[in-house]
Write a protein that holds these residues in place. Structure first.
Motif, mmCIF file in Angstrom:
data_model
loop_
_atom_site.group_PDB
_atom_site.id
_atom_site.type_symbol
_atom_site.label_atom_id
_atom_site.label_comp_id
_atom_site.label_asym_id
_atom_site.label_seq_id
_atom_site.Cartn_x
_atom_site.Cartn_y
_atom_site.Cartn_z
ATOM 1 N N PRO A 150 -57.232 -15.398 -32.451
ATOM 2 C CA PRO A 150 -56.174 -14.376 -32.381
ATOM 3 C C PRO A 150 -56.683 -12.944 -32.479
ATOM 4 O O PRO A 150 -56.053 -12.033 -31.955
ATOM 5 N N SER A 151 -57.798 -12.722 -33.153
ATOM 6 C CA SER A 151 -58.318 -11.352 -33.289
ATOM 7 C C SER A 151 -59.447 -11.056 -32.319
ATOM 8 O O SER A 151 -60.083 -10.006 -32.391
ATOM 9 N N ASP A 152 -59.707 -11.993 -31.401
ATOM 10 C CA ASP A 152 -60.701 -11.795 -30.339
ATOM 11 C C ASP A 152 -62.087 -11.478 -30.906
ATOM 12 O O ASP A 152 -62.837 -10.689 -30.331
ATOM 13 N N LEU A 210 -63.993 -12.849 -42.934
ATOM 14 C CA LEU A 210 -64.451 -11.873 -43.921
ATOM 15 C C LEU A 210 -63.326 -11.346 -44.796
ATOM 16 O O LEU A 210 -63.583 -10.695 -45.807
ATOM 17 N N HIS A 211 -62.065 -11.619 -44.429
ATOM 18 C CA HIS A 211 -60.937 -11.153 -45.238
ATOM 19 C C HIS A 211 -60.681 -12.106 -46.392
ATOM 20 O O HIS A 211 -60.765 -13.326 -46.250
ATOM 21 N N ASN A 212 -60.353 -11.530 -47.551
ATOM 22 C CA ASN A 212 -59.988 -12.315 -48.715
ATOM 23 C C ASN A 212 -58.623 -12.955 -48.471
ATOM 24 O O ASN A 212 -57.680 -12.276 -48.087
ATOM 25 N N GLU A 259 -54.658 -13.998 -42.215
ATOM 26 C CA GLU A 259 -54.096 -14.942 -41.245
ATOM 27 C C GLU A 259 -54.421 -14.542 -39.809
ATOM 28 O O GLU A 259 -54.696 -15.389 -38.957
ATOM 29 N N ARG A 260 -54.380 -13.236 -39.556
ATOM 30 C CA ARG A 260 -54.580 -12.751 -38.196
ATOM 31 C C ARG A 260 -56.001 -12.984 -37.685
ATOM 32 O O ARG A 260 -56.240 -13.032 -36.487
ATOM 33 N N SER A 261 -56.937 -13.114 -38.609
ATOM 34 C CA SER A 261 -58.330 -13.252 -38.198
ATOM 35 C C SER A 261 -58.861 -14.672 -38.347
ATOM 36 O O SER A 261 -60.064 -14.907 -38.244
ATOM 37 N N ARG A 262 -57.964 -15.645 -38.564
ATOM 38 C CA ARG A 262 -58.403 -17.031 -38.724
ATOM 39 C C ARG A 262 -58.551 -17.724 -37.372
ATOM 40 O O ARG A 262 -57.613 -17.766 -36.573
ATOM 41 N N LEU A 263 -59.720 -18.264 -37.121
ATOM 42 C CA LEU A 263 -59.902 -19.130 -35.961
ATOM 43 C C LEU A 263 -59.169 -20.451 -36.208
ATOM 44 O O LEU A 263 -59.074 -20.914 -37.340
ATOM 45 N N LEU A 295 -68.148 -21.704 -41.516
ATOM 46 C CA LEU A 295 -66.854 -21.742 -40.836
ATOM 47 C C LEU A 295 -65.717 -21.452 -41.817
ATOM 48 O O LEU A 295 -64.556 -21.767 -41.545
ATOM 49 N N SER A 296 -66.014 -20.834 -42.924
ATOM 50 C CA SER A 296 -65.055 -20.657 -44.004
ATOM 51 C C SER A 296 -63.900 -19.733 -43.623
ATOM 52 O O SER A 296 -64.033 -18.863 -42.768
ATOM 53 N N GLY A 297 -62.753 -19.937 -44.287
ATOM 54 C CA GLY A 297 -61.610 -19.036 -44.143
ATOM 55 C C GLY A 297 -60.864 -19.164 -42.836
ATOM 56 O O GLY A 297 -60.018 -18.324 -42.530
ATOM 57 N N ASN A 298 -61.132 -20.210 -42.060
ATOM 58 C CA ASN A 298 -60.425 -20.399 -40.794
ATOM 59 C C ASN A 298 -59.325 -21.447 -40.962
ATOM 60 O O ASN A 298 -58.975 -21.819 -42.076
ATOM 61 N N ASN A 299 -58.778 -21.932 -39.871
ATOM 62 C CA ASN A 299 -57.610 -22.812 -39.962
ATOM 63 C C ASN A 299 -57.708 -23.920 -38.922
ATOM 64 O O ASN A 299 -56.888 -24.018 -38.020
ATOM 65 N N PHE A 300 -58.725 -24.774 -39.084
ATOM 66 C CA PHE A 300 -58.993 -25.782 -38.062
ATOM 67 C C PHE A 300 -58.050 -26.968 -38.143
ATOM 68 O O PHE A 300 -57.618 -27.501 -37.131
#
Length: 615
Positions: free
Chosen positions: A54-56, A90-92, A105-109, A128-133
């Protein structure tokens, strides 16, 4: 705010991984001349095609150019093989507000992690941390045999942790921690015994209630330096006859259901520098076994059931930098001996039945950055407390937390001595008088909470010059007067504004564009009317909005319904808003929250639109 988990990472682990981090940063920031391997480029492109971005952030991943220059990649300088893949968010996840918000949320793959990664045969580092697979952690990751570092924390995976990870025999760092309430679990941890080079293991948030041999397994890891099993549904701590944790420097068993006394084997770990046993159900006397753990720099026993006094020998552990005894039933006094904790950086005694006979001793702790005494019955004038703390502590203190301490009197100009103060919380006391001008000199202030006191007078215009201010809570006082654009002129970083329950009037021009983007807007009982506040159209990321009892006599403009889709609370009640409810936002509140909307006591007409199921 007070004792962030990042501060608990074992000192030894940090040093062990520091050199690797420096290498990563230096390579990532350099433009390399080495060309990547074509088969690995194609593998990465197949991996990207299965992702939603979503954040390209993967815009540089294209068919042209050298893939060693792509975002998040590190190649070997000699061979061109991809050796590191940095795709962590990188966002908390709790940035600004305490719950997942827009930037995170906006930067989660999202999407599917596909097996094309297996073509990266030289990969040593995967984040791959902090994403939403979603779905299970792919078992094929256990075939990346060269991995030294694997971080899948808060990545949206759920279900069984695959035992195939036990094939990663070179692994030194494994982080699967989950704080976002997805359900990861392991029924057996025997596969960990094959990871003999493992130095850091974090399974916090992974349910291990059926993994009955967790202690035997982790005790058998000969290289382990840091172990974190927070919130793993562990109970009880089993006995351990032969303790092999010879290298262990950091142990975190917080947020479990351990009860009664602390197992004696923990007290044999005399090389520990960090120990967190908070948020369990331990009871009784202060654990005497801690007396010999003289290497500790971090100790947290908060939110247990200890009900004794604090022994004086604790204050002889002069390597302690972070001590948290909050939310217990400790009794007696904080004695003058606390002045012997000369290395202390953070002290938390909050919410106990303690008396403080040592404020002046605390004021002599020259290294102290964080002091939390909330819930203790200080029963003093606020100016006397500040005077007692005005030793060398006042030059360096960054966080002063005195919530619900039965403080009274006026806030004096003694605050100006605390020139490096970042966080000031004196909520729920009986402090009266105006907000002192001395606050304007504290230019490092980031979070200020003066709410639920008896402060009167005006809201000072100089607040608009506190350029670093992010959080301002002044609700439930007796402030009155006019607030203008000047009050917010330079607070570009402001994220939370809670000022409800005062008699304040906001007078700004109809075309005012605020310099901030607020997540929390709480202005109940302000005079914001009679027109619907046009400046709200620029607040697109709010999660909490309360403009009830605000003197609004108007209809709701159409643009309002196209604002934030993340909110979990909206209160427009007790105004004189007219017309139809043109729409209800399709809300997508943070994980674990339902949305609440209050439109009562207005003059709406017509039918109510269909409500989303989560309202």
């Amino acid at each position: 705010m007070v004792m962030d988990n990042s501060k608990k990472l074992g000192t030894i682990v940090f040093l062990e991984l520091f050199c690797l981090g420096c290498l990563v940063i230096s390579i990532c920031n350099a433009i390399t001349d080495v060309a990547c391997i074509e088969s690995e480029r194609q593998a990465l492109l197949r991996f990207k095609r299965n992702l939603t971005d979503p954040s390209d952030q993967l815009a540089s991943w294209s068919n042209g150019g050298n893939c060693c220059d792509w975002t998040g990649l590190v190649c070997d300088n000699l061979t061109g093989h991809v050796i590191e893949l940095h795709l962590g968010n990188l966002h908390n996840p709790t940035e600004d507000t305490g719950f997942p918000g827009e930037p995170f949320e906006r930067s989660r793959l999202s999407g599917k992690v596909v097996s094309s990664l297996l073509d990266l045969k030289h990969l040593q580092y995967l984040d791959l941390s902090g994403n939403n697979f979603g779905g299970q952690i792919p078992g094929f990751l256990g075939s990346l045999h060269n991995l030294r570092y694997l971080n899948l924390s808060n990545a949206g995976f759920e279900g069984l942790v695959p035992p195939q990870l036990g094939n990663l025999t070179h692994l030194q760092y494994l982080d699967l921690h989950d704080t976002l309430s997805t359900y990861l679990y392991a029924e057996n941890l025997q596969w960990l015994t094959y990871l003999t080079k493992l130095k850091s293991l974090d399974l916090s948030g992974v349910t291990l209630s059926k993994a009955s041999h967790w202690l035997e397994v982790t005790n058998a890891l000969p290289s382990l330096i840091a172990l974190s099993l927070s919130n793993c549904d562990l109970d009880p701590v089993p006995p351990l006859k032969n303790v092999n944790f010879s290298s262990l420097g950091a142990l975190d068993l917080s947020y479990n259901t351990f009860s009664n006394s602390i197992s004696s084997w923990i007290f044999t770990l005399t090389s520990l520098v960090s120990l967190d046993l908070s948020h369990n159900s331990f009871q009784g006397q202060f654990p005497d076994g801690l007396r010999n753990m003289t290497s500790l720099t971090y100790l947290s026993l908060s939110s247990n059931g200890f009900n004794s006094s604090i022994p004086n020998w604790l204050y002889s552990l002069n390597h302690l930098q972070h001590l948290n005894l909050g939310s217990n039933n400790f009794q007696g006094t904080i004695s003058e001996g606390v002045g012997n904790l000369t290395s202390a950086i953070s002290l938390v005694f909050a919410y106990n039945k303690l008396e403080v006979a040592a404020l002046r001793s605390l004021g002599k702790l020259c290294s102290l950055r964080i002091l939390v005494l909330s819930g203790l019955k200080l029963s003093q004038d606020i100016s006397d407390v500040l005077k007692s703390l005005s030793g060398c502590l006042s030059d360096r203190l960054e966080s002063l937390i005195l919530v619900n301490c039965q403080l009274s009197g006026h806030m004096s100009n003694q605050l100006e001595q605390f020139k490096n103060l970042v966080d000031l919380y004196i909520t729920n006391n009986s402090i009266s008088g105006p907000i002192p001008d001395s606050l304007r000199t504290l230019t490092s202030l980031r979070e200020v909470d003066l709410s639920e006191n008896r402060l009167n007078g005006s809201f000072p215009e100089w607040f608009g010059q506190l350029r670093k201010l992010e959080v301002l809570w002044i609700g439930k006082n007796m402030l009155e007067g006019v607030v203008s654009e000047a009050h917010f002129s330079n607070v570009t970083t402001l994220r939370l504004l809670q000022a409800s329950g005062n008699r304040l009037s906001l007078k700004v021009s109809p075309d005012w564009v605020p310099p901030f983007q607020l997540s929390v807007i709480a202005l109940s009982s302000w005079n914001l009317g009679p027109r619907f506040p046009n400046w709200l159209r620029y607040q697109k990321d709010f999660l909490f909005l309360d403009i009830s009892v605000a003197g609004i006599i108007d209809t709701i403009p159409d643009w309002f319904w196209n604002l934030s889709s993340q909110f979990f609370y909206m209160n427009l009640s007790h105004n004189q808003i007219q017309g139809r409810v043109a729409g209800i936002l399709n809300t997508n509140p943070p994980l674990g929250y339902a949305s609440s909307i209050d439109l009562s006591s207005n003059f709406f007409q017509g039918p109510l639109p269909c409500l989303p199921s989560n309202v």
